[in-house]
Design a protein around this motif. Sequence first.
Motif: not given
Length: 469
Positions: A243-245, A287-292, A334-337, A468-469
């Motif tokens: 998500p943060d590229g 995942t949206p938080d980029g951790k998984q 889903n980017p909104k989780g 992506g970013q």
Amino acid sequence: MKKLAWIAVILAGVFCSLPGQEKATIDIIKPPGGHRPRIAIPEFRGSGAAQAFMTAFNDTLRGDVRGSGVVEVVPETMYWKTVPQQPSDFRQPPPVPATPRSRKGELVAPENGGGLWLTDWSGPPVSAGYLAFGYTAVVNNVLVLYGNLFDLSRGTAGNAQVLGKQYLASTLDENGARQVAHQFAADIVALFGGKPLVGTHIYYVHQASFRTPKEIWVMDPDGKNQRQITHFNSLTIEPSVSPDGSKIAFTSYAKGRPAIFVFSVNPVRDLRFYNQDASMNAQPSFTPDGKQIVYSSTASSSGQLCRIFIANLDGSGFRPLTSSRFIDTEPKVNPKGGTIVFSSGRSGPEQIYMMNMDGADIERLSEGTGEASNPSWNPDGQHIAFAWTRGYAAGKFNIFTMDVATRGYVQLTHDDGKNENPSWAPDGVHLAFMSNRTGRSQIYSMLADGSQVQQLTHDGLNFSPAWGQ
């Protein structure tokens, strides 16, 4: 299977291959009155050495603004030959009639200012609401853009300026000219409520020829600045962007069987993802938080069928989300989780499904007709794009969008070869996708209503874009 998304499955030699329309539009813009503002962008000129780079500059500026979806760019054929380069070039229409005289001897006012009056641009034939103008120059060996945007409804040049800014290029060449054009265009797009794409990237699979390996490449949203990321000299496919590229994940056969890799992108380095013991670990997505990462794997499955797993960013803590009784692939969170969409053959031909993050409440989103695959979430978390053989070109894959809540869908591509692997841009109104409409697989972009189609790659074969970013 025909689709690249399943190539890892095929080459792994496992059994993961799969034997009345409601409109759901996505708002490209929401202008007052329902009409896009009209903007004129006449040719910018360069002073001295800067002129050599102006073709690249003008093409980039117009392309970015035209492709934004938030304004309508007036065709250049409507423009005046005389173009202001700075605000002081404008003239006010004379307050009283001026020469020449009519046959009866009375004074007659001139009809136009030849391009130097605001009304020249706001009235016919241009009929624009806004005017972008300026010039470039080389100052102390730095390429400088002097960019202006006028609101032509404000009456006088002294009141019309809504944007006046200097932009400095990092290099004195065409790349520098494109850089300041991107920045100026981004500021214009932002003023009209659009989300600029400058700074975003499209990762994709590039193959120089049918006999050469596939590798991961990256390019700018307009197809420029293409460069290679991986150098495995092996089959390397299915890129995904964090998500943060800052990271990409992908599948590669570099170690013999399909495995997942996670790389940082600046600098490019392997972050070491642990692949559990399986004939295939593939199709990773963040995942949206980029951790998984969620992915497809044949691990611990009866008959080596594919199912969906989730793991930490280093591959630890992996656990299955779906049953090993079915063939489940291409998971996207889903980017909104809260939910995951994926492709599955659990009902016969491949279709799009959705489930909760814990694997519960699985439901089919696509109709069940034809084959549906390659799901991609819009950043709004409400729409997906996917490839489907259903529609007006039966038996051929086309790009569709769907409102997940209503199941309403819209077909975006028609009668132009095979179109697959859609990927949403961060602005939620652009899509990248793969098409063989020219006879070879290339990457294209378009707006979410199917308009403004642009070919981004031309050399070799290119697949599976991830924006992506």
